[in-house]
Design an enzyme around this catalytic site. Structure first.
Site, short mmCIF file in Angstrom:
data_model
loop_
_atom_site.label_atom_id
_atom_site.label_comp_id
_atom_site.label_asym_id
_atom_site.label_seq_id
_atom_site.Cartn_x
_atom_site.Cartn_y
_atom_site.Cartn_z
N LEU A 28 20.97 -51.87 12.37
CA LEU A 28 20.37 -53.19 12.19
C LEU A 28 18.97 -53.16 12.81
O LEU A 28 18.84 -52.82 13.98
CB LEU A 28 21.23 -54.22 12.93
CG LEU A 28 21.09 -55.68 12.57
CD1 LEU A 28 21.72 -55.96 11.20
CD2 LEU A 28 21.77 -56.57 13.62
N HIS A 29 17.96 -53.48 12.04
CA HIS A 29 16.63 -53.49 12.65
C HIS A 29 15.67 -54.45 11.98
O HIS A 29 14.55 -54.65 12.46
CB HIS A 29 16.02 -52.09 12.61
CG HIS A 29 15.60 -51.66 11.24
ND1 HIS A 29 16.49 -51.25 10.29
CD2 HIS A 29 14.38 -51.62 10.65
CE1 HIS A 29 15.85 -50.96 9.18
NE2 HIS A 29 14.56 -51.17 9.36
N ARG A 30 16.05 -55.07 10.86
CA ARG A 30 15.09 -55.93 10.16
C ARG A 30 14.74 -57.14 11.01
O ARG A 30 15.64 -57.79 11.57
CB ARG A 30 15.67 -56.45 8.84
CG ARG A 30 16.03 -55.38 7.91
CD ARG A 30 15.41 -55.47 6.55
NE ARG A 30 15.58 -54.16 5.96
CZ ARG A 30 14.64 -53.24 5.86
NH1 ARG A 30 13.42 -53.50 6.28
NH2 ARG A 30 14.89 -52.06 5.35
N ARG A 76 13.42 -51.80 18.45
CA ARG A 76 13.21 -53.25 18.29
C ARG A 76 14.51 -54.02 18.58
O ARG A 76 14.51 -55.04 19.27
CB ARG A 76 12.79 -53.52 16.83
CG ARG A 76 12.93 -54.98 16.40
CD ARG A 76 12.92 -55.08 14.88
NE ARG A 76 11.59 -54.88 14.34
CZ ARG A 76 10.62 -55.79 14.35
NH1 ARG A 76 10.83 -56.97 14.89
NH2 ARG A 76 9.45 -55.53 13.83
N ASP A 110 21.39 -52.96 7.50
CA ASP A 110 20.33 -53.66 6.77
C ASP A 110 19.26 -52.66 6.34
O ASP A 110 18.15 -53.04 5.97
CB ASP A 110 19.75 -54.83 7.58
CG ASP A 110 19.10 -54.39 8.88
OD1 ASP A 110 19.03 -53.17 9.16
OD2 ASP A 110 18.64 -55.27 9.63
#
Ligand code: UD1
Length: 365
Positions: A206-208, A241, A284
């Site tokens: 998950l990084h968006r 992030r 994602d």
């Protein structure tokens, strides 16, 4: 002899550039390739590990731009890249994917009259809130040769008025890398080190910004994950992030008390070994939707749209959005149904896309 600057900027670029660069090196009478690394991703785990795993040499040129706002990062890449183009006078600059390095380098070339080849052209999520969508549309509109991974992308480009003579459906270079490394990845000890066995764990990435930057959205996803983790362990390699947001939002305690295991980002081979044995992938990422499709692994995409619809039509991908109940229900459906044995592989995702790209570059008048 074509002199080509191949641009690699961020993690999802490296496995796309590697097979193209290797093919150009093999065809030494036709190509003189160089690798330009913008430095958009610079952590060892986000960059060097990939060069090593993919057998790529050190970049010929490293711009070292690092992180920043979109404007700062894009502008820095342009400022650093322009003198490189002026000095080396390439016949082509080849950009891949949809990251800031892709549009920044393409824009420099468009203004200098240097030919641009865009690999993975024509993908559209139709969501202009996504920075990558802006990068895709703009890069495609100024590229001279557009290489697509699926025929829906050809249609998108046609609708945007890009002349068909510039578009070539060549298949998926990311799958070239996957097929080349699948066997080698069996040497990875990642499953042993994590104490997991094939088919008995899930993998999460998950990084968006749209998923991790807002507490409510990320918190909702986390609720769903905690519920899925009651049924099987979830291994979660964490993007920098995302790591920062987990700490900022105070989520560490809930995660530590659960069956979700946070680990550092993995290299290409370790990560391949990890997802290739997963019962379920939640993500994602764009690339992972394609990789799980080829391997027949159930994939739940935590987004409201995808620029890769073929992974839903032909593959194992299901769009589940970010609603916790929907994620839980979709995971339940996967876990309570047997894995479908037959895997359908999209056309030209056959490990030979880099060869076709090289042929087209040579043949382009
Ligand atoms: C970029 C791409 C995205 C891709 C993703 C894969 C754009 C617009 N986005 O997003 O399409 O899916 O890469 O990872 O180009 N950071 C580090 N070390 C690094 C790199 C980043 O600590 O090596 C941290 C920095 O705090 C940085 C943040 O991660 O501000 C975001 O990095 P950035 O390159 O801006 O975008 P990504 O979210 O990685």
């Amino acid at each position: 002899m074509l002199k080509i600057l191949n641009i690699a900027g961020a993690r999802p670029n490296f496995m796309k550039v590697a097979p193209i660069y290797a093919e150009m090196k093999r065809r030494a009478a036709e190509f003189e390739p160089m690798i330009v690394h913008t430095g958009q991703h610079y952590d060892a785990a986000m960059s060097d590990a990939f060069f090593d795993d993919l057998g790529m040499p050190k970049p010929d040129i490293y711009l070292g731009v690092g992180s920043g706002s979109h404007a700062v990062q894009t502008a820095k890449i342009m400022t650093e890249f322009e003198p490189v183009v002026l000095e080396h006078k390439p016949d082509w600059v080849l950009v891949v994917g949809d990251v800031n390095s892709t549009i920044a380098c393409a824009l420099v070339c468009a203004k200098l009259g240097i030919k641009i080849a865009h690999v993975e052209a024509g993908l559209r999520s139709w969501d202009r809130g996504m920075p990558e969508e802006i990068n895709r549309i703009l890069t495609d509109s100024i590229s001279d040769l557009l290489f697509t991974t699926s025929q829906d992308a050809d249609e998108n480009l046609r609708q945007e008025g890009i002349p068909a003579e510039r578009v070539r459906f060549v298949g998926n270079v990311m799958i070239d890398s996957l097929l080349e490394h699948l066997k080698i990845a069996e040497n990875s000890k990642v499953r042993t080190d994590l104490g997991i066995v094939e088919g008995a764990y899930a993998v999460m990435t998950l990084h968006r910004p749209s998923n991790v930057d807002e507490r409510d959205v990320f918190g909702g996803i986390l609720d769903a994950l905690l519920s899925v983790a009651e049924r099987l362990p979830i291994i979660f390699p964490v993007h920098p992030r995302t790591r920062a947001k987990i700490e900022e939002f105070g989520f560490l305690g809930r995660i530590a008390a659960s069956n979700i295991k946070l680990i550092e980002p993995l290299g290409y081979l370790d990560f391949m070994r990890l997802y290739s044995g997963a019962r379920l992938v939640l993500t994602d990422s764009g690339g992972l939707q394609e990789e799980t499709t080829v391997l027949g692994i159930p994939c739940l995409t935590l987004r409201h749209n995808t620029e890769r619809p073929i992974t839903i039509e032909m593959g194992t991908n299901v769009l589940v959005g970010t609603d916790p109940d929907k994620i839980k229900q979709a995971a339940k459906n996967v876990l309570e149904n047997p894995v479908v044995a037959e895997t359908k592989i999209p056309p030209l995702w056959d490990g030979k896309a880099a060869g076709r790209i090289c042929d087209e570059l040579i043949g382009f008048a």
